[in-house]
Design an enzyme around this catalytic site. Structure first.
Site, PDB file in Angstrom:
ATOM      1  N   GLU A   1      14.628  16.949  -3.036  1.00 50.09           N
ATOM      2  CA  GLU A   1      15.961  16.450  -2.688  1.00 50.09           C
ATOM      3  C   GLU A   1      17.034  17.344  -3.310  1.00 50.09           C
ATOM      4  OE1 GLU A   1      16.484  13.412  -1.121  1.00 50.09           O
ATOM      5  OE2 GLU A   1      14.418  12.712  -1.071  1.00 50.09           O
TER       6      GLU A   1
ATOM      7  N   ILE B   1      -2.225   7.344   1.026  1.00 49.80           N
ATOM      8  CA  ILE B   1      -3.575   7.222   0.454  1.00 49.80           C
ATOM      9  C   ILE B   1      -3.918   5.763   0.203  1.00 49.80           C
ATOM     10  CG2 ILE B   1      -5.087   7.870  -1.443  1.00 49.80           C
ATOM     11  CD1 ILE B   1      -3.191  10.198  -2.024  1.00 49.80           C
TER      12      ILE B   1
ATOM     13  N   LYS C   1       5.162   4.526  -9.888  1.00 49.63           N
ATOM     14  CA  LYS C   1       3.832   4.403  -9.287  1.00 49.63           C
ATOM     15  C   LYS C   1       2.780   4.133 -10.355  1.00 49.63           C
ATOM     16  CE  LYS C   1       5.125   7.318  -5.392  1.00 49.63           C
ATOM     17  NZ  LYS C   1       5.270   8.732  -4.964  1.00 49.63           N
TER      18      LYS C   1
ATOM     19  N   GLU D   1       0.830  -1.215   0.000  1.00 48.24           N
ATOM     20  CA  GLU D   1       0.000   0.000   0.000  1.00 48.24           C
ATOM     21  C   GLU D   1       0.858   1.256   0.000  1.00 48.24           C
ATOM     22  OE1 GLU D   1      -2.687   1.829  -0.830  1.00 48.24           O
ATOM     23  OE2 GLU D   1      -3.953   0.430   0.265  1.00 48.24           O
TER      24      GLU D   1
END
Lengths: 435, 435
Positions: A191, A137, A206, A130
């Site tokens: 970053e 989320i 993703k 997850e």
């Protein structure tokens, strides 16, 4: 309470997410035990450096540099090290020994997911992730379970907080990319080397995970078309604003049906989103996943896409779920890749486009441009012309919104426009999504 | 495909949701079989009237008026009849025989949930009810599984499409309640008898279901404080707009911690929501569930809260999940009510309030009002005064925003204001949520 079984939990990695997972696990032990129906014993935390500074205090006796040894005899292994190796080897070792795995490692899943799922299947174990898709989320269970009886048509998602933060500030302040990036770096939103975020690599990983789940298809990372936001400038955002749009870095995963032949398209790129669209109101470093399903209609899942403690929530949710299953018995949820739809190259994607051109301001130019578009099978929906004062030779800016067109046609047409002799400059070409 | 086990699925009810479930199940059978790992054989559809007109064509031979007989030998029973009896008896019969149950019956769950869960526990079966909480929006699995390792602090939810449609149109058009209601009835957004929606009964049932899950506590329907929207008028909405708020019917479920003593508060009422809040941009008949969790932070789940085919998506998702579990083995997910926190009466709720008063426009009045509030332990955050021309005796309108106060203190204070001699009329008292 005392009759709960004890489950041995090994944690690999104690960075921003890992250290929060350890802290929450130690702090909320009894409550989590009640929910899981099992004592979740954190038996060790594998780290590279025993003395590194961490976000939370982890008891010294739990720390170890010997990850392989920690894995032996563990029931559940939580991997939050990141990177491909040695994470991949550790997880294969754990799965082969029958342990269940919880991971937040999107790079590993997007590149070696099938290998891990296969190893899990062999022993009836499961891989939960997850935290890898959209931070805190909850999106994996909705896609895998809640929508299991539906058909996902399209996902449009903001899955990278850094780029959304940058684009949102550019939109709100009219600031330029480089300035906002520098500020984001100073504030910790980006970053020192922002490549993974601003070039869309993180979002592409993703997208591969979301598309795999949504379309029951193995989506390798290299099948995901990827463009970052480094080419987005203040002028582009201002022009979008004028016509009621906002620029977002979107992960778009869509199902296509061409005369009964099904396929999917997965891509990450900056896109124009109408301001009334729910995705347009996702501000700052927040993430959101907008899902269009055949029966359910439009759904949106919104929240924090990153952050140590937020992401730790997703990891612990997986941990409790896995523990429940180990107690209840039964085999784990395998990955469903039964559809295995073909994945289209970017040239076969279909969407709307906004083309911005600088042209000479003389008669016949618009006709030439329109003719070139028509020849290229790109149909014009809207066109707006503004004059740019430029000494004797005035120029005009043309902003053309197209109807849905094939990406390859669009590319060829833009090349033809550039070579037409009437176009001084192709200012920008942006996809328009979600209209 | 041929080696899949066959599962017998019985459907009770063929109304707007049931008829869509039957259609999707018949239409997508092979795809659902692949996802479930089992053939889902629809063995019958129990209806009251074999000849009633339905939204989809269900083969005549599947229809039956003999629900009890249909249940015999079923593996999975889907109940979409609504109402308490005979739905309750049928589901108890099914569970006692070892069948798993999928239901969208919020009235039944909110009143007899524990009885059903207990019956399921006895035989290792499970009760799934994604469709009962927020229509097509996946919220049950996120609350039960994804957030299982976190602590939900507060839920604020728009869970009734009819009232959101009415309030949204009142907000957008400045129209009055009765006019919009009549129009909503004409357009099919509101029932001929709108009581269940506009008086908040439907939302209260959903609030009980959401709070039970979120706080691992049995929340009986009569512990939910309920107010509807019939008292909301155009003036109230206009006044809210002026100060940057919108009026929404909210289900609020919150965890309280008073010096280490935990409790929960569950209530449904119209509330002022700041326009920047994600819930404020939920338009039309859409629903949304905004969740604040300790670790995950703010999450929102958005989508269609009603509609036959949309809700059918949630039912089929449950069906596939249940089927997978029957194939994989293991016992079902029981309800977790281990926390069983005390539920506070509405008098002990704490929130902010907006009090609108008509007062005489003379010196000393504001001092009296402020003093009365102070005496009542209600602290003023903002105050705005406007003069209302009223012939010789001018009046003023006071709009007072309070800090967080105890509901009982607020009520007593409003009574004291009404009796103070300087207040002509208490125009409205509205709770302000989510600031």
């Amino acid at each position: 309470m005392t009759d709960y079984r004890r489950l041995r939990v090994a944690l690999l990695g104690a960075g921003s997410v890992g250290s929060q997972v350890a802290a929450l696990l130690l702090q909320h032990g009894p409550e989590l035990a009640d929910r899981a129906g099992a004592h979740l014993d954190l038996v060790g935390v594998a780290v590279r450096d025993l003395d590194a500074k961490r976000d939370t205090d982890i008891p010294r006796e739990l720390l170890t540099t010997d990850a392989e040894r920690l894995l032996v005899g563990s029931d559940i292994v939580i991997e939050l090290m990141g990177g491909i190796e040695p994470a991949r080897s550790y997880l294969l070792q754990a799965l082969n020994a029958g342990a269940d795995v919880v991971t937040g490692n999107k790079a590993l899943l997007a590149t070696h997911g099938p290998e891990l799922f296969e190893a899990a299947d062999q022993v009836g174990a499961s891989v939960h992730y997850e935290a890898a898709a959209a931070g805190a989320i909850p999106i994996i269970r909705p896609l895998r379970d809640s929508l299991a009886g539906d058909r996902v048509q399209r996902i449009m998602a903001i899955v990278n907080g850094t780029t959304n933060y940058i684009l949102d500030r550019m939109d709100q302040e009219g600031a330029d990319y480089a300035d906002v990036l520098a500020d984001a770096q100073r504030l910790g939103y980006a970053e020192a080397d922002p490549t993974a975020d601003v070039e869309g690599y993180d979002a592409a990983q993703k997208a591969a995970i979301l598309a795999s789940l949504a379309f029951h298809t193995t989506v390798p990372l290299d099948a995901v078309h990827r463009e970052g936001i480094t080419g987005v400038d203040a002028a582009m955002i201002e022009a979008a604003r004028k016509v009621g749009y906002v620029v977002k870095l979107l992960a778009v995963c869509e199902r296509r049906d061409d005369a009964g032949v099904e396929s999917i398209s997965v891509r990450v790129h900056p896109a124009l989103v109408r301001r009334e669209h729910p995705l347009a109101s996702v501000h700052g470093a927040n993430n959101a996943v907008f899902v269009q399903a055949e029966a359910a209609g439009n759904l949106m899942f919104y929240g924090a896409g990153a952050g140590g403690v937020q992401t730790a929530s997703a990891v612990l949710g997986d941990l409790v779920s896995v523990a429940r299953r180990r107690i209840a018995g039964g085999v784990g949820v395998g990955e469903s890749t039964r559809a295995n739809l073909p994945i289209l190259p970017i040239g076969r994607a279909r969407t709307r486009y906004q083309i911005t051109l600088e042209v000479d301001d003389r008669s016949g130019v618009l006709a030439t441009v329109a003719g070139t578009l028509a020849d290229g099978h790109v149909s014009i929906a809207t066109v707006e012309q503004t004059i740019i004062p430029n000494g004797e030779q005035a120029r005009a800016r043309l902003v053309i919104g197209t109807h849905i067109a094939l990406e390859q046609d669009l590319e060829d047409t833009v090349d033809a426009l550039a070579a037409s002799g009437v176009v001084e400059r192709v200012v920008s070409v942006l996809r328009m999504e979600g209209d």
